[in-house]
Each structure stands twice: as C-alpha cells, then as structure tokens.
Design a protein around this motif. Structure first.
Motif, PDB file in Angstrom:
ATOM      1  N   LEU A 317       0.827  -1.199   0.000  1.00  0.00           N
ATOM      2  CA  LEU A 317       0.000   0.000   0.000  1.00  0.00           C
ATOM      3  C   LEU A 317       0.866   1.255   0.000  1.00  0.00           C
ATOM      4  O   LEU A 317       0.571   2.239  -0.691  1.00  0.00           O
ATOM      5  N   LYS A 318       1.962   1.211   0.728  1.00  0.00           N
ATOM      6  CA  LYS A 318       2.860   2.367   0.808  1.00  0.00           C
ATOM      7  C   LYS A 318       3.625   2.567  -0.486  1.00  0.00           C
ATOM      8  O   LYS A 318       3.776   3.699  -0.969  1.00  0.00           O
ATOM      9  N   GLU A 319       4.115   1.490  -1.073  1.00  0.00           N
ATOM     10  CA  GLU A 319       4.931   1.584  -2.288  1.00  0.00           C
ATOM     11  C   GLU A 319       4.073   1.779  -3.541  1.00  0.00           C
ATOM     12  O   GLU A 319       4.588   2.213  -4.573  1.00  0.00           O
ATOM     13  N   ALA A 320       2.798   1.446  -3.495  1.00  0.00           N
ATOM     14  CA  ALA A 320       1.899   1.554  -4.661  1.00  0.00           C
ATOM     15  C   ALA A 320       2.455   0.801  -5.864  1.00  0.00           C
ATOM     16  O   ALA A 320       2.378   1.272  -6.999  1.00  0.00           O
ATOM     17  N   ASP A 321       3.025  -0.368  -5.590  1.00  0.00           N
ATOM     18  CA  ASP A 321       3.632  -1.173  -6.667  1.00  0.00           C
ATOM     19  C   ASP A 321       2.565  -2.095  -7.273  1.00  0.00           C
ATOM     20  O   ASP A 321       2.548  -3.300  -7.052  1.00  0.00           O
ATOM     21  N   HIS A 322       1.679  -1.509  -8.055  1.00  0.00           N
ATOM     22  CA  HIS A 322       0.569  -2.282  -8.614  1.00  0.00           C
ATOM     23  C   HIS A 322       1.040  -3.290  -9.645  1.00  0.00           C
ATOM     24  O   HIS A 322       0.456  -4.366  -9.791  1.00  0.00           O
ATOM     25  N   LYS A 323       2.087  -2.946 -10.384  1.00  0.00           N
ATOM     26  CA  LYS A 323       2.606  -3.867 -11.407  1.00  0.00           C
ATOM     27  C   LYS A 323       3.094  -5.172 -10.768  1.00  0.00           C
ATOM     28  O   LYS A 323       2.890  -6.264 -11.313  1.00  0.00           O
ATOM     29  N   ASN A 324       3.733  -5.064  -9.613  1.00  0.00           N
ATOM     30  CA  ASN A 324       4.217  -6.262  -8.912  1.00  0.00           C
ATOM     31  C   ASN A 324       3.051  -7.167  -8.529  1.00  0.00           C
ATOM     32  O   ASN A 324       3.105  -8.397  -8.693  1.00  0.00           O
ATOM     33  N   LEU A 325       1.971  -6.560  -8.021  1.00  0.00           N
ATOM     34  CA  LEU A 325       0.803  -7.349  -7.638  1.00  0.00           C
ATOM     35  C   LEU A 325       0.120  -7.965  -8.857  1.00  0.00           C
ATOM     36  O   LEU A 325      -0.375  -9.096  -8.807  1.00  0.00           O
ATOM     37  N   VAL A 326       0.109  -7.210  -9.981  1.00  0.00           N
ATOM     38  CA  VAL A 326      -0.468  -7.754 -11.218  1.00  0.00           C
ATOM     39  C   VAL A 326       0.305  -8.991 -11.658  1.00  0.00           C
ATOM     40  O   VAL A 326      -0.281 -10.014 -12.032  1.00  0.00           O
ATOM     41  N   ASP A 327       1.647  -8.901 -11.629  1.00  0.00           N
ATOM     42  CA  ASP A 327       2.477 -10.049 -12.024  1.00  0.00           C
ATOM     43  C   ASP A 327       2.212 -11.253 -11.130  1.00  0.00           C
ATOM     44  O   ASP A 327       2.154 -12.406 -11.593  1.00  0.00           O
ATOM     45  N   LYS A 328       2.037 -11.002  -9.823  1.00  0.00           N
ATOM     46  CA  LYS A 328       1.792 -12.111  -8.901  1.00  0.00           C
ATOM     47  C   LYS A 328       0.403 -12.724  -9.133  1.00  0.00           C
ATOM     48  O   LYS A 328       0.227 -13.953  -9.033  1.00  0.00           O
TER      49      LYS A 328
END
Length: 401
Positions: A317-328
């Motif tokens: 939530l802090k990093e806002a790394d949506h691409k990482n979550l999409v890949d997972k």
C-alpha cells in the motif's frame, strides 16, 4: 494469369533506372520485395494484386503473430513466401500456418532451403547439390532447365543461364503429393515443384525461387513464374517478406549448446573439468568422517501469520507497486490453471483459450478477454490500481463459474 503487358512497362522503367544510376549492379540474391536489383522480387510483388485480382497484404509482423492476434475463424486466402531461407518461420509458426491451411487455405513457399520442421511434418526430404555456392561469380555458372508437368503448358522447357541450383525433392508422400514441375540434374528430371494436399487446403513447395526475381521476369521468362503462381486460387494474398521474428512464440530459432558441451569441445577445458571433478571427489573422501555437532535449542514457532500479512499489505500500500501485484496475480492464475485443469500455459494461443474455456466451463468470449488482458498487462512496465482491481475481479469470476 497474363503478366506480359505489365512486365514490359516495368522493363522500360527499370531500364531507365539502370541508365541514370551511378551505382554498380548488385548481383547478390536478396529476394527483397522493395529491391529493383536483378535478384530482388519487386516485379512479382507489384504484379501480385493484378495476377490474382485480389488484395495483397504485406506482413509487417511474423506470420505466427498475425494469425494469433487476428484470431481468424476461417480463411485468410493464400500465403506466399519467396525467399532463400524462411528463417523467421519457426516451429510454432509452421504449426500455426499448417492449422489454417488444414481449414481450407493455401500456401506457396519457394525457398532454397526449407525449414527442417516443415519437411519433417510434411514427410519430405530435399537435396541441394549447390548448397555451398553463394558468391555471384560461382552462381553465375549454374544454368538449368525447368519443366512443368501439366499438359496445359505443353511440357515446354524453360532454360535459365545463371543461378539455377540443383535443388530438388528427394522423397515425398506420393499419396498426398503431386509433382507439378522438374529441374534437370545430370540429364535426369528431378521434382522441384510439389503440390501437397493438407486437410482441406494445399501447400505448393517450389525449390527454385530465383525464377521469381526481376532478372528472370525481364528476360522473356515470365511465363514460367506466371504458370507456377496460377496453381494458387484467386484469393486474397498474405505476402510474407520475413522481416520480423515472433514476439509471442517461445520456440528458439537456433538451439544453443549447453555449457557442458562447450567444455567438451575444447581439450584444455575438458582437462580442467576432469581435474576439478577428481579434486572434488578427493575432498569428499577425506571429509567423510562423522563429526559430532552441537544440538541446537529449538524454540517453538510463533503464529505470526496475521502480523506478516498486515506487514506485507502495508508495504504494497505504501509503495503503490501495482505492477508487482499484477504479475503475482497472473502467476497465481497460470499456476492454478496448470494444477486444476492440467493445461500447458507456455503458449497463450487460440488452442489454449479453447481448451481452458471447455475445461473450466466458462464461455469462450470471457475466457479470450481474460487471456488477452493478461497478455496486455504482461507487456506493460507499470499498472494502475484500477487495472489491478479489474484483473482481480476477472480472475475471481473465472474460478467461481
């Protein structure tokens, strides 16, 4: 299909170009559709639309990608590839192309060297006695005579005075193949032009592509090239200039040797490998005696699952790394598909989509939309929270069906 009048116009045009050109003539075989050099294919490409009275589509992508992205339901017409080698037509591309030919499409491949996978699939072998001749000087001495078997052409002999390789089909399946033309090799007629019936379609294999070049079409030999092309029906043309490799296919174009094989190719590295293995065996031998280890104090494990989940969620939530979550999410989805439906996920093509939709009891349209979304998100370097939410909802809906 008569191309004599148009050939004469192009003859005058190219003659004027050669008169006012200051460059020396390029006698290398390039088979380029944009090249007006002797062994380019500018004329036959420009005349294709008139020959077949149909639209000509010049591919700006690999044939595998074109068929995969367009998702043709039935027919694309005629596929034409006139080159020395079809290097961009790899195993996946050949399999996909043959699938469409089986549905009633047609193809003409005129090549000096046919892909091994194509020959294995169609059950043919070839012989090229002039395989190692490639310089303009050496090829200039290779004259030859070609014939067409059809009685409509009166078994006329077509004589060529240069660059005719002794390239022919050694074996083929006589139950599915018809010999349409021959090349003279040491006084014997060897098949160099085959028509192979494949499902509802046909494949024309021609072993002498030089006959389609500018030089031979501007020297009174255009009739032979026109007769060869006449075996294709008057359908739209997909012309393959072989300019791009596939961005989807995972089939390697040239297999790489392993590191172990590389070591064995060099005596010095082979000795190094042997000495290293021998030293490792000695080390293991002298250190194999049993040693008493200290018994560690093992503390009971704490149940920190909830705390760990909160920490990870706060981090994303802090990093806002949506691409990482999409890949997972994509990795999770493909893994669950492999485990639950026992489907290979290496190629996300039409066959994969159809199989997945059938086994998962989902409709084809929603499954296709999900897989296309996954492919599109995989290509992106960044994703928004909206895209992540949409993907998550699509995956949840897919498995709830």
């Amino acid at each position: 299909m008569n191309i004599a009048s148009n050939i004469q116009k192009l003859w005058v045009f190219l003659m004027l170009c050669s008169v006012f050109s200051c460059d020396r003539t390029d006698w290398n075989e390039n088979f380029k559709e944009s090249s007006k050099s002797p062994f380019g294919t500018y004329i036959v490409y420009e005349e294709a639309e008139a020959l077949f009275d149909s639209e000509v589509l010049s591919l700006d992508q690999n044939i595998y990608d074109y068929l995969f992205e367009e998702m043709h339901e039935d027919h694309f017409g005629n596929y034409i590839c006139i080159k020395s080698d079809a290097e961009k037509l790899n195993t996946d591309g050949i399999n996909y192309l043959l699938t469409y030919i089986e549905r009633g499409n047609h193809a003409l491949l005129s090549l000096n060297n046919f892909p091994p996978h194509l020959k294995d699939t169609l059950g043919i072998t070839t012989t090229n006695l002039d395989f190692y001749e490639y310089t303009p000087v050496a090829l200039k001495a290779l004259d030859g005579r070609l014939q067409l078997k059809d009685e409509a052409f009166n078994t006329q002999t077509y004589t060529y005075d240069r660059n005719i390789r002794r390239h022919y089909f050694e074996t083929y399946n006589s139950n599915t193949s018809v010999v349409l033309g021959t090349v003279e090799v040491d006084g014997e007629q060897k098949p160099n032009f085959l028509k192979i019936y494949y499902g509802e379609g046909t494949i024309l294999l021609h072993a002498t592509p030089i006959v389609f070049t500018n030089f031979n079409l501007l020297n009174g030999r255009e009739a032979y090239a026109a007769h060869v092309l006449s075996y294709l029906p008057d359908n739209p043309i997909v012309w393959d200039p072989q300019i791009k490799s596939s961005q989807y296919s995972e089939t390697p174009e040239k297999p790489q040797d392993s590191m172990f094989v590389f070591f064995l190719k060099h005596p010095s590295l082979t000795w190094f490998l042997m000495v290293s293995l021998f030293g490792l065996l000695l080390f293991m031998l002298f250190n194999a005696r049993r040693k008493q280890r200290a018994i560690p104090i093992i503390k009971p494990l704490e149940n920190s699952t909830v705390a760990f989940a909160q920490t990870i969620s706060n981090l994303y939530l802090k990093e806002a790394d949506h691409k990482n979550l999409v890949d997972k999410k994509i990795t999770y989805f493909l893994e669950k598909v492999r485990e639950q439906y026992l489907i290979n996920t290496s190629n996300l093509n039409r066959e994969f989509i159809e199989t997945l939709a059938l086994k998962s009891n989902n409709d084809f349209t929603s499954t296709k939309y999900l897989i296309n979304t996954i492919i599109a998100l995989n290509k992106k370097t960044e994703c928004t929270d909206v895209e992540l939410l949409v993907l998550n909802n699509m995956i949840d809906k897919f498995f709830k069906t």
